[in-house]
Design a protein around this motif. Structure first.
Motif, PDB file in Angstrom:
ATOM      1  N   ALA A  74       0.627  -1.310   0.145  1.00 39.69           N
ATOM      2  CA  ALA A  74      -0.154   0.115  -0.164  1.00 39.69           C
ATOM      3  C   ALA A  74       0.926   1.339   0.044  1.00 39.69           C
ATOM      4  O   ALA A  74       0.701   2.332  -0.721  1.00 39.69           O
ATOM      5  CB  ALA A  74      -0.776  -0.043   1.239  1.00 39.69           C
ATOM      6  N   ASN A  75       1.938   1.174   0.788  1.00 40.92           N
ATOM      7  CA  ASN A  75       2.691   2.486   0.743  1.00 40.92           C
ATOM      8  C   ASN A  75       3.398   2.669  -0.546  1.00 40.92           C
ATOM      9  O   ASN A  75       3.661   3.852  -0.936  1.00 40.92           O
ATOM     10  CB  ASN A  75       3.889   2.026   1.772  1.00 40.92           C
ATOM     11  CG  ASN A  75       3.471   2.465   3.332  1.00 40.92           C
ATOM     12  OD1 ASN A  75       2.510   2.906   3.515  1.00 40.92           O
ATOM     13  ND2 ASN A  75       4.287   1.846   3.941  1.00 40.92           N
ATOM     14  N   THR A  76       3.866   1.685  -1.308  1.00 40.08           N
ATOM     15  CA  THR A  76       4.404   1.784  -2.417  1.00 40.08           C
ATOM     16  C   THR A  76       3.504   2.447  -3.629  1.00 40.08           C
ATOM     17  O   THR A  76       3.610   3.364  -4.241  1.00 40.08           O
ATOM     18  CB  THR A  76       4.996   0.469  -3.049  1.00 40.08           C
ATOM     19  OG1 THR A  76       6.159  -0.070  -2.074  1.00 40.08           O
ATOM     20  CG2 THR A  76       5.548   0.380  -4.588  1.00 40.08           C
ATOM     21  N   GLU A  77       2.204   1.705  -3.617  1.00 36.41           N
ATOM     22  CA  GLU A  77       1.410   2.063  -4.379  1.00 36.41           C
ATOM     23  C   GLU A  77       0.590   3.512  -4.187  1.00 36.41           C
ATOM     24  O   GLU A  77       0.329   4.235  -5.257  1.00 36.41           O
ATOM     25  CB  GLU A  77       0.015   0.926  -4.672  1.00 36.41           C
ATOM     26  CG  GLU A  77       0.634  -0.217  -5.123  1.00 36.41           C
ATOM     27  CD  GLU A  77      -0.491  -1.329  -5.174  1.00 36.41           C
ATOM     28  OE1 GLU A  77      -1.746  -0.983  -5.511  1.00 36.41           O
ATOM     29  OE2 GLU A  77      -0.085  -2.567  -5.384  1.00 36.41           O
ATOM     30  N   TYR A  78       0.286   3.652  -3.023  1.00 37.69           N
ATOM     31  CA  TYR A  78      -0.554   4.810  -2.753  1.00 37.69           C
ATOM     32  C   TYR A  78      -0.081   6.138  -1.851  1.00 37.69           C
ATOM     33  O   TYR A  78      -0.428   7.061  -1.645  1.00 37.69           O
ATOM     34  CB  TYR A  78      -1.932   4.383  -2.019  1.00 37.69           C
ATOM     35  CG  TYR A  78      -2.506   3.419  -2.713  1.00 37.69           C
ATOM     36  CD1 TYR A  78      -2.950   3.598  -3.739  1.00 37.69           C
ATOM     37  CD2 TYR A  78      -2.648   1.820  -2.201  1.00 37.69           C
ATOM     38  CE1 TYR A  78      -3.833   2.641  -4.581  1.00 37.69           C
ATOM     39  CE2 TYR A  78      -3.314   0.941  -2.935  1.00 37.69           C
ATOM     40  CZ  TYR A  78      -3.816   1.173  -4.203  1.00 37.69           C
ATOM     41  OH  TYR A  78      -4.623   0.354  -4.909  1.00 37.69           O
TER      42      TYR A  78
END
Length: 104
Positions: free
Chosen positions: A52-56
């Motif tokens: 989630a950190n990488t994507e958003y």
């Protein structure tokens, strides 16, 4: 706002995109419910938040906390449609750590 120490650590970890520090806020047997999916244990929770950190690139701004309901309302911002959103985080605690988190 007077937040439990573990939630303060969780918000700081989220805002710094630190998946290890984030997952360390949970018990070894913790469960997270988010977007219709369930994540069991620290390893799955770490993998989930890392993705989630990488994507958003989500950051959290606490708005309101109810100790009686064990509930945090927070504005989340990031690279996702509809940002920012206000989400509600429902917690169960065990020994100063998060045992269960449901995000709605």
């Amino acid at each position: 706002m007077n937040l439990p120490k573990v939630i303060t650590h969780l918000v700081n970890a989220q805002d710094n995109f630190d998946s290890t520090a984030y997952s360390n806020c949970f018990t070894d047997t913790a469960i997270v419910f988010d977007e219709g999916k369930t994540y069991n244990g620290k390893k799955e929770i770490k993998n989930w938040i890392e993705k989630a950190n990488t994507e958003y690139q989500v950051t959290m701004k606490p708005l309101e906390y109810s100790a009686a309901k064990r509930e945090l309302k927070a504005e989340v911002s990031g690279n996702f449609p509809g940002s920012p959103l206000v989400l509600t985080y429902h917690y169960e605690f065990e020994d100063g750590l998060i045992q269960s988190l449901k995000i709605v």
